[in-house]
Design a protein around this motif. Structure first.
Motif, PDB file in Angstrom:
ATOM      1  N   GLY A 233       0.807  -1.211   0.000  1.00 44.45           N
ATOM      2  CA  GLY A 233       0.000   0.000   0.000  1.00 44.45           C
ATOM      3  C   GLY A 233       0.841   1.262   0.000  1.00 44.45           C
ATOM      4  O   GLY A 233       0.452   2.280  -0.593  1.00 44.45           O
ATOM      5  N   THR A 240       0.965   7.719  -6.090  1.00 47.84           N
ATOM      6  CA  THR A 240      -0.081   8.742  -5.975  1.00 47.84           C
ATOM      7  C   THR A 240       0.506  10.095  -5.611  1.00 47.84           C
ATOM      8  O   THR A 240       0.139  11.130  -6.190  1.00 47.84           O
ATOM      9  CB  THR A 240      -1.102   8.319  -4.901  1.00 47.84           C
ATOM     10  N   GLN A 296     -10.077   4.497   1.340  1.00 49.28           N
ATOM     11  CA  GLN A 296      -9.617   4.061   0.023  1.00 49.28           C
ATOM     12  C   GLN A 296     -10.510   4.642  -1.077  1.00 49.28           C
ATOM     13  O   GLN A 296     -10.018   5.105  -2.111  1.00 49.28           O
ATOM     14  CB  GLN A 296      -9.624   2.530  -0.064  1.00 49.28           C
ATOM     15  N   LYS A 297     -11.817   4.644  -0.852  1.00 47.34           N
ATOM     16  CA  LYS A 297     -12.746   5.195  -1.836  1.00 47.34           C
ATOM     17  C   LYS A 297     -12.616   6.708  -1.913  1.00 47.34           C
ATOM     18  O   LYS A 297     -12.665   7.301  -2.999  1.00 47.34           O
ATOM     19  CB  LYS A 297     -14.179   4.800  -1.472  1.00 47.34           C
ATOM     20  N   THR A 339      -6.020  11.916   3.038  1.00 46.10           N
ATOM     21  CA  THR A 339      -6.415  10.512   3.042  1.00 46.10           C
ATOM     22  C   THR A 339      -5.209   9.605   2.916  1.00 46.10           C
ATOM     23  O   THR A 339      -5.128   8.551   3.566  1.00 46.10           O
ATOM     24  CB  THR A 339      -7.404  10.237   1.904  1.00 46.10           C
ATOM     25  N   LEU A 343      -4.115   6.785   5.692  1.00 45.11           N
ATOM     26  CA  LEU A 343      -4.002   5.360   5.386  1.00 45.11           C
ATOM     27  C   LEU A 343      -2.716   4.756   5.955  1.00 45.11           C
ATOM     28  O   LEU A 343      -2.677   3.565   6.273  1.00 45.11           O
ATOM     29  CB  LEU A 343      -4.051   5.147   3.873  1.00 45.11           C
ATOM     30  N   LEU A 402      -3.514   4.244  -9.344  1.00 44.31           N
ATOM     31  CA  LEU A 402      -4.291   4.168  -8.108  1.00 44.31           C
ATOM     32  C   LEU A 402      -5.540   3.319  -8.284  1.00 44.31           C
ATOM     33  O   LEU A 402      -5.857   2.471  -7.437  1.00 44.31           O
ATOM     34  CB  LEU A 402      -4.666   5.583  -7.662  1.00 44.31           C
ATOM     35  N   ARG A 406      -5.883  -0.160  -6.155  1.00 47.33           N
ATOM     36  CA  ARG A 406      -6.515   0.368  -4.942  1.00 47.33           C
ATOM     37  C   ARG A 406      -6.745  -0.699  -3.881  1.00 47.33           C
ATOM     38  O   ARG A 406      -6.800  -0.386  -2.686  1.00 47.33           O
ATOM     39  CB  ARG A 406      -7.838   1.055  -5.290  1.00 47.33           C
ATOM     40  N   SER A 407      -6.855  -1.966  -4.271  1.00 50.87           N
ATOM     41  CA  SER A 407      -7.081  -3.027  -3.283  1.00 50.87           C
ATOM     42  C   SER A 407      -5.903  -3.175  -2.325  1.00 50.87           C
ATOM     43  O   SER A 407      -6.066  -3.685  -1.211  1.00 50.87           O
ATOM     44  CB  SER A 407      -7.338  -4.361  -3.996  1.00 50.87           C
ATOM     45  N   ARG A 408      -4.729  -2.728  -2.726  1.00 55.77           N
ATOM     46  CA  ARG A 408      -3.550  -2.844  -1.858  1.00 55.77           C
ATOM     47  C   ARG A 408      -3.547  -1.813  -0.732  1.00 55.77           C
ATOM     48  O   ARG A 408      -2.688  -1.866   0.150  1.00 55.77           O
ATOM     49  CB  ARG A 408      -2.275  -2.688  -2.692  1.00 55.77           C
ATOM     50  N   LEU A 409      -4.492  -0.896  -0.778  1.00 55.18           N
ATOM     51  CA  LEU A 409      -4.583   0.114   0.272  1.00 55.18           C
ATOM     52  C   LEU A 409      -5.413  -0.345   1.460  1.00 55.18           C
ATOM     53  O   LEU A 409      -5.558   0.388   2.435  1.00 55.18           O
ATOM     54  CB  LEU A 409      -5.181   1.406  -0.299  1.00 55.18           C
ATOM     55  N   VAL A 410      -5.977  -1.545   1.385  1.00 53.23           N
ATOM     56  CA  VAL A 410      -6.759  -2.088   2.497  1.00 53.23           C
ATOM     57  C   VAL A 410      -5.798  -2.718   3.492  1.00 53.23           C
ATOM     58  O   VAL A 410      -5.046  -3.640   3.142  1.00 53.23           O
ATOM     59  CB  VAL A 410      -7.764  -3.139   2.003  1.00 53.23           C
TER      60      VAL A 410
END
Length: 431
Positions: A233, A240, A296-297, A339, A343, A402, A406-410
């Motif tokens: 992430g 980004t 993330q969203k 954000t 994170l 991104l 984006r799933s890697r930011l969870v």
């Protein structure tokens, strides 16, 4: 017991004490690092624009000015994470004191060489240590918040507050640097930046009581977070933030070239101040909102807005239109910055967060350095305003990355566990 109570309270705050700036600023010990931290980070916003204005004055080329500023930005981006790792292991004070001394000497040397009309390679020689020694005060302040607010919902508010503080410096810094360079002497910006770095950095280093705990003694900590960049992430956030850096760099050079082309160089600081003010105002709003949407969203939506408005900059041909677009671009940057920093709290172990924050700060600096270089070349070789194509390209490419990753930011469960285990050393009660 204090740790348990604090965590439960943070997870279920009573309605009467929703996260907000007032509650944040009542955090025990906050003001001891906030005030000197603000003073110490002020020069950072002056550095690039001061180099651009000085070198452009002595060489007559925005390309040379952008290249010199880029050398500073690249060296800062490369050395900032290493500086953050050293701060995590040996303490912020141990890194800050020698850093501000080296930065002051290097900055003054760069000024002297530029005034002596030294060749470009000599400016690069001085620019590298100037950038490498930039004090990473912003990440250090964020790391101190992380210690004080471990597990608290106030972390998002703290991230917003720090973004506002950063942007406040970017309102005053470019204005001050431009005013000094255009009304006093072209060298005044860099000289003032060096002096403020020395004084502010030493004042911040003196605040020993709020430093994050040193992790050098923990073998477990070393194994778990040899580098914050190992977290997937964090790598996504680096890309980004590279795009965000392209906006800062492209705006600095292109605004300077635009105001020069219309015969009003003094408007450069004003237009950049409008851009930074938009960032600051939206940052204040972000910190005041009790968000229910996943971060993330929020990052994807906010970054899409940034790419959209940044793509319109090159079409502006008047001061008013450029000011309006700059304001919108600034308002779109803050949500993404806030954000992204928020994170990190869930993605990275507490003992490696200074390094993680410096990776993000370094990514902004690297993106800014690349943008300054490319924008300068475009302004020299193409039409006035061609440099604004750089923010468009940088943000669009970063947005594609991104969205795809984006799933890697969870945050994964193991990361969250390690973060609490390593970082929750000193229980702190949050008001």
């Amino acid at each position: 017991m204090a740790s348990t109570v604090t965590t439960e309270s943070a997870e279920n705050p009573p309605a009467s004490s929703r996260p907000g700036y007032g509650q944040l600023l009542r955090t025990r010990g906050a003001w001891t690092f906030l005030l000197p931290g603000f003073a110490a980070r002020q020069p950072f916003a002056m550095l690039t624009i001061s180099i651009v204005l000085l070198v452009q004055h002595t060489t007559g080329s925005y390309g040379a000015a952008g290249a010199a500023a880029a050398a500073t930005g690249v060296s800062m981006a490369l050395f900032a994470p290493y500086s953050g790792r050293l701060a995590d292991r040996y303490g912020q004070r141990a890194v800050l004191i020698p850093g501000v001394l080296v930065h002051t000497v290097s900055g003054l040397s760069l000024t002297a060489l530029a005034l002596a009309h030294a060749p470009l390679w000599a400016l690069f020689v001085a620019a590298v240590p100037t950038g490498a020694s930039v004090p990473q005060v912003g990440p250090m302040v964020r790391a101190r918040w992380g210690v004080r607010l471990q597990g608290s919902p106030l972390m998002t508010t703290a991230a917003a507050f720090e973004s506002v503080t950063d942007e406040l410096t970017f309102v005053f810094g470019p204005l001050l640097a431009t005013a000094l360079c255009t009304t006093v002497t072209p060298a005044a910006g860099l000289v003032t930046e060096a002096a403020l770095t020395l004084v502010g950095g030493l004042l911040f280093a003196a605040q020993k009581s709020t430093q994050p705990p040193v992790t050098a003694g923990s073998g477990h900590a070393r194994v778990e977070h040899g580098s914050a960049l190992r977290v997937p992430g964090v790598r996504v956030l680096v890309v980004t933030f590279l795009g965000i850096g392209s906006v800062f760099g492209g705006m600095q050079v292109s605004l300077a070239a635009f105001t020069e082309s219309i015969g009003e160089p003094g408007l450069n600081g004003v237009l950049y101040g409008v851009f930074a003010a938009g960032n600051m105002l939206s940052g204040i709003a972000c910190g005041a909102i009790a968000w229910k949407v996943a971060p993330q969203k929020r990052l994807v939506v906010g970054y899409a807005a940034l790419a959209l408005v940044a793509s319109a900059l090159w079409t502006a041909h008047s001061v008013l239109l450029l000011a309006a677009l700059g304001l919108l671009v600034g308002m779109s940057i803050a949500p993404s910055l806030i954000t992204g920093y928020t994170l990190v709290e869930g993605l990275v172990p507490a003992g490696a967060r200074t390094e993680a924050f410096t990776w993000l700060t370094g990514a902004v600096a690297l993106g800014q350095a690349a943008a300054v270089t490319v924008s300068g070349q475009l302004e020299d070789r193409l039409w006035d305003g061609a440099g604004f194509l750089v923010p468009m390209a940088g943000t669009v490419l970063a947005l594609v990355t991104l969205v795809a990753l984006r799933s890697r930011l969870v945050p994964q469960a193991r990361n969250r566990t390690v973060a609490r285990g390593v970082g929750h050393r000193v229980p702190v009660t949050v008001d």
